[in-house]
Design a protein around this motif. Structure first.
Motif, PDB file in Angstrom:
ATOM      1  N   PRO A   1       0.854  -1.198   0.000  1.00  0.00           N
ATOM      2  CA  PRO A   1       0.000   0.000   0.000  1.00  0.00           C
ATOM      3  C   PRO A   1       0.886   1.243   0.000  1.00  0.00           C
ATOM      4  O   PRO A   1       1.914   1.283   0.665  1.00  0.00           O
ATOM      5  CB  PRO A   1      -0.784  -0.113   1.308  1.00  0.00           C
ATOM      6  N   GLY A   2       0.503   2.232  -0.772  1.00  0.00           N
ATOM      7  CA  GLY A   2       1.265   3.474  -0.859  1.00  0.00           C
ATOM      8  C   GLY A   2       2.379   3.450  -1.888  1.00  0.00           C
ATOM      9  O   GLY A   2       3.004   4.478  -2.150  1.00  0.00           O
ATOM     10  N   ALA A   3       2.642   2.285  -2.506  1.00  0.00           N
ATOM     11  CA  ALA A   3       3.690   2.196  -3.528  1.00  0.00           C
ATOM     12  C   ALA A   3       3.308   3.045  -4.737  1.00  0.00           C
ATOM     13  O   ALA A   3       2.129   3.217  -5.052  1.00  0.00           O
ATOM     14  CB  ALA A   3       3.897   0.749  -3.950  1.00  0.00           C
TER      15      ALA A   3
ATOM     16  N   ALA B   1      -6.695  -9.608   1.367  1.00  0.00           N
ATOM     17  CA  ALA B   1      -5.927  -8.884   2.382  1.00  0.00           C
ATOM     18  C   ALA B   1      -4.586  -8.382   1.856  1.00  0.00           C
ATOM     19  O   ALA B   1      -3.917  -7.596   2.516  1.00  0.00           O
ATOM     20  CB  ALA B   1      -5.692  -9.788   3.591  1.00  0.00           C
ATOM     21  N   ARG B   2      -4.185  -8.824   0.676  1.00  0.00           N
ATOM     22  CA  ARG B   2      -2.897  -8.423   0.116  1.00  0.00           C
ATOM     23  C   ARG B   2      -3.071  -7.235  -0.812  1.00  0.00           C
ATOM     24  O   ARG B   2      -4.021  -7.173  -1.589  1.00  0.00           O
ATOM     25  CB  ARG B   2      -2.309  -9.602  -0.652  1.00  0.00           C
ATOM     26  N   ALA B   3      -2.134  -6.292  -0.751  1.00  0.00           N
ATOM     27  CA  ALA B   3      -2.185  -5.134  -1.651  1.00  0.00           C
ATOM     28  C   ALA B   3      -1.728  -5.556  -3.043  1.00  0.00           C
ATOM     29  O   ALA B   3      -0.793  -6.346  -3.188  1.00  0.00           O
ATOM     30  CB  ALA B   3      -1.301  -4.012  -1.121  1.00  0.00           C
ATOM     31  N   CYS B   4      -2.405  -5.042  -4.034  1.00  0.00           N
ATOM     32  CA  CYS B   4      -2.018  -5.336  -5.420  1.00  0.00           C
ATOM     33  C   CYS B   4      -2.501  -4.210  -6.321  1.00  0.00           C
ATOM     34  O   CYS B   4      -3.293  -3.365  -5.915  1.00  0.00           O
ATOM     35  CB  CYS B   4      -2.611  -6.665  -5.884  1.00  0.00           C
ATOM     36  N   VAL B   5      -1.992  -4.229  -7.539  1.00  0.00           N
ATOM     37  CA  VAL B   5      -2.489  -3.348  -8.593  1.00  0.00           C
ATOM     38  C   VAL B   5      -3.029  -4.253  -9.686  1.00  0.00           C
ATOM     39  O   VAL B   5      -2.332  -5.167 -10.146  1.00  0.00           O
ATOM     40  CB  VAL B   5      -1.377  -2.446  -9.164  1.00  0.00           C
ATOM     41  N   HIS B   6      -4.285  -4.027 -10.045  1.00  0.00           N
ATOM     42  CA  HIS B   6      -4.861  -4.731 -11.191  1.00  0.00           C
ATOM     43  C   HIS B   6      -4.520  -3.886 -12.411  1.00  0.00           C
ATOM     44  O   HIS B   6      -4.935  -2.738 -12.527  1.00  0.00           O
ATOM     45  CB  HIS B   6      -6.375  -4.891 -11.045  1.00  0.00           C
TER      46      HIS B   6
ATOM     47  N   PRO C   1      -5.360  -2.509   0.761  1.00  0.00           N
ATOM     48  CA  PRO C   1      -5.954  -3.742   0.223  1.00  0.00           C
ATOM     49  C   PRO C   1      -7.479  -3.692   0.286  1.00  0.00           C
ATOM     50  O   PRO C   1      -8.055  -3.108   1.199  1.00  0.00           O
ATOM     51  CB  PRO C   1      -5.406  -4.835   1.147  1.00  0.00           C
ATOM     52  N   GLY C   2      -8.087  -4.314  -0.704  1.00  0.00           N
ATOM     53  CA  GLY C   2      -9.548  -4.308  -0.773  1.00  0.00           C
ATOM     54  C   GLY C   2     -10.067  -5.632  -1.277  1.00  0.00           C
ATOM     55  O   GLY C   2      -9.434  -6.670  -1.110  1.00  0.00           O
ATOM     56  N   ALA C   3     -11.184  -5.583  -1.946  1.00  0.00           N
ATOM     57  CA  ALA C   3     -11.871  -6.797  -2.368  1.00  0.00           C
ATOM     58  C   ALA C   3     -11.126  -7.554  -3.463  1.00  0.00           C
ATOM     59  O   ALA C   3     -11.176  -8.772  -3.506  1.00  0.00           O
ATOM     60  CB  ALA C   3     -13.272  -6.439  -2.847  1.00  0.00           C
TER      61      ALA C   3
END
Length: 191
Positions: A79-81, A147-152, A141-143
């Motif tokens: 998060p925040g990257a 629980a893991r942060a990612c970029v779609h 992180p969201g749906a």
């Protein structure tokens, strides 16, 4: 007056001139496979996040236009990257969709558009961006990735989704060529 299906059929006939349901054309279209994508040029000059982020979930094209699939790739990050434009272009959208921050960039000299979500935009619609320029930061992180942060990261040609990894040249996908570096403290051979 109460509505019934029996009353709808004569109404459809009167309005459309046919017994076909108005959505039958859409249903037939949804069952047809999407057209094969044309060649995607490898114009990417940077990953959207990190040096070479882990691909948490890859491209899974749907069998039909509205079928299940994964229309992009999920890249693991924090998060925040910072989220960077993969290639030069113009921001076509920067805002919120369904509660998530989205940035979309029309890639220069192509009919392609990249999307990045969930991000807090640091650019505005109409702004020109260069390859590697920060367009936003990763939201918490969201749906989408749990629980893991990612970029779609998505890629579209018109309304058809394409595998965004096709934008990256082999040297970015595979880590690049090997390089020999000098070894310090070892004398050169005489010769």
């Amino acid at each position: 007056m109460r509505w019934t299906w029996a009353a709808t059929v004569p109404l459809l006939l009167a309005v459309t001139g046919t017994w076909a349901w108005p959505w039958s054309r859409a249903v037939a279209w949804a069952e047809d496979p999407p057209p094969p994508p044309a060649t995607v040029p490898a114009i990417g000059r940077a990953w959207p996040v990190g040096g070479r982020p882990p691909v948490l979930r890859g491209w899974e094209p749907p069998a039909t236009v509205y079928g299940p699939g994964h229309r992009g790739v999920d890249l693991g990050t924090a998060p925040g990257a910072e989220v960077r434009a993969v290639a030069a272009g113009r921001v076509s959208f920067a805002g919120r969709v369904a509660g998530r921050g989205v940035v979309s960039v029309l890639l220069a000299g192509t009919d392609l558009r990249t999307t990045y979500e969930p991000v807090t935009a640091q650019v505005r619609k109409g702004e020109e961006v260069t390859a590697g320029q920060v367009v936003g930061t990763v939201e918490r992180p969201g749906a989408h990735c749990g629980a893991r942060a990612c970029v779609h990261w998505g890629l579209l040609r018109g309304d058809v989704y394409v595998d965004p990894l096709l934008l990256l040249p082999p040297w970015l996908l595979n880590g690049g060529p090997s390089r020999l570096l000098p070894v310090l403290g070892v004398p050169l051979p005489e010769g």
